[in-house]
Design an enzyme around this catalytic site. Structure first.
Site, short mmCIF file in Angstrom:
data_model
loop_
_atom_site.label_atom_id
_atom_site.label_comp_id
_atom_site.label_asym_id
_atom_site.label_seq_id
_atom_site.Cartn_x
_atom_site.Cartn_y
_atom_site.Cartn_z
N ASP A 218 47.92 30.46 54.67
CA ASP A 218 47.63 31.15 53.42
C ASP A 218 47.61 32.66 53.66
O ASP A 218 47.61 33.13 54.81
CB ASP A 218 46.33 30.65 52.78
CG ASP A 218 45.10 30.89 53.63
OD1 ASP A 218 45.01 31.96 54.26
OD2 ASP A 218 44.21 30.02 53.65
N LYS B 63 55.79 29.94 56.94
CA LYS B 63 55.83 30.00 55.49
C LYS B 63 54.42 30.23 54.97
O LYS B 63 53.47 29.58 55.40
CB LYS B 63 56.38 28.69 54.92
CG LYS B 63 56.43 28.64 53.40
CD LYS B 63 56.88 27.28 52.90
CE LYS B 63 56.85 27.20 51.38
NZ LYS B 63 57.17 25.85 50.87
#
Length: 258
Positions: free
Chosen positions: A219, A237
């Protein structure tokens, strides 16, 4: 990092060493040990690296400027601020080299860290590296897909694996490892809930997960210092709270900041 660690191949090449006395002699021995040819400033046009071991600050600075104008990278003994590169303490298990540097902050600290690590690593570690190198073609044939190959090697070299580098007989086990049947590494994921931005607060298990992760999902609140501990070639990612880990094999690590 305050510098970029690199290994320079200097076998058969000239390396400038300027100075006399113990410090300069030590640099000449270091160059020769790596297969280089120590030379003086007049031969600088044949070289890319230079060591300066002079007591006088002004003289050392002047020589450094002259050599830099000729395109050389310069190391000035005991003067980190004048250096383009510093010399680490080297643990030699040829062809394995472990270099420990402190950016010039403390050569003594680097030396004692090397001595501690040297006591842990088996003398035959270099033989394991040489055996793996000799088996490169066989390994490629045994594991044609790059991802499968990397995972198989990771599993073999991991702690307790058949080729665990800390095993004294690991080099002798390479052939039997290649001959054994290997099941595909199943895809799996683990989640790390971070309570700190300090990578030193990671547990040993969490640090190992980051070191071998194939995919890294994180995150936006995860610290760059934590992300820096992951494999450089891991797929990364940024995710939202609802995203689920996904992967086609190997290990996916999900990082969330509490």
């Amino acid at each position: 990092m305050n510098s970029l660690p690199l290994f320079h191949r200097i076998a058969g090449q000239r390396v400038v060493v300027v100075g006399n006395g113990d410090a300069a002699d030590a640099k000449r021995r270091l160059v020769e040990r790596a297969g280089g040819i120590p030379c003086g400033e007049p031969e600088a046009h044949h070289a890319r690296l230079a060591f300066i071991a002079l007591d006088d600050d002004r003289q050392a600075a002047a020589v450094a400027i002259r050599l830099r104008t000729k395109g050389l990278l310069v190391n000035v003994t005991d003067r980190p601020a004048m250096c383009d590169f510093t010399v680490p303490s080297v643990l030699d298990r040829d062809p394995v080299l472990i270099a420990i540097g402190t950016g010039g902050a403390s050569a003594g600290l680097a030396k004692h860290l090397r001595l501690r690590i040297e006591a842990i690593l088996p003398p035959a570690l270099g033989q394991l590296a040489a055996k793996l190198n000799a088996a490169r073609d066989t390994i490629r044939q045994r594991f044609p897909a790059v991802a499968d190959r990397r995972r198989a090697i990771d599993a073999a070299l991991s702690e307790g694996g058949p080729l665990d580098p800390l095993r004294g007989d690991a080099a002798e086990r390479v052939d039997s490892w290649l001959a054994a049947s290997h099941s595909a590494v199943a895809a799996r994921s683990v989640e790390i809930a971070l309570t700190s931005d300090d990578p030193d607060d990671l547990t040993l298990r969490q640090a190992r997960w980051l070191g071998v992760a194939d995919v890294l999902l994180h995150d936006a609140a995860v610290s760059p210092d934590i992300l820096a501990r992951a494999r450089a070639d891991a797929v990364r990612k940024e995710i939202g709270a609802a995203d689920l880990p996904a992967g086609d094999g190997g290990l996916t690590v999900v990082l969330r900041r509490r």
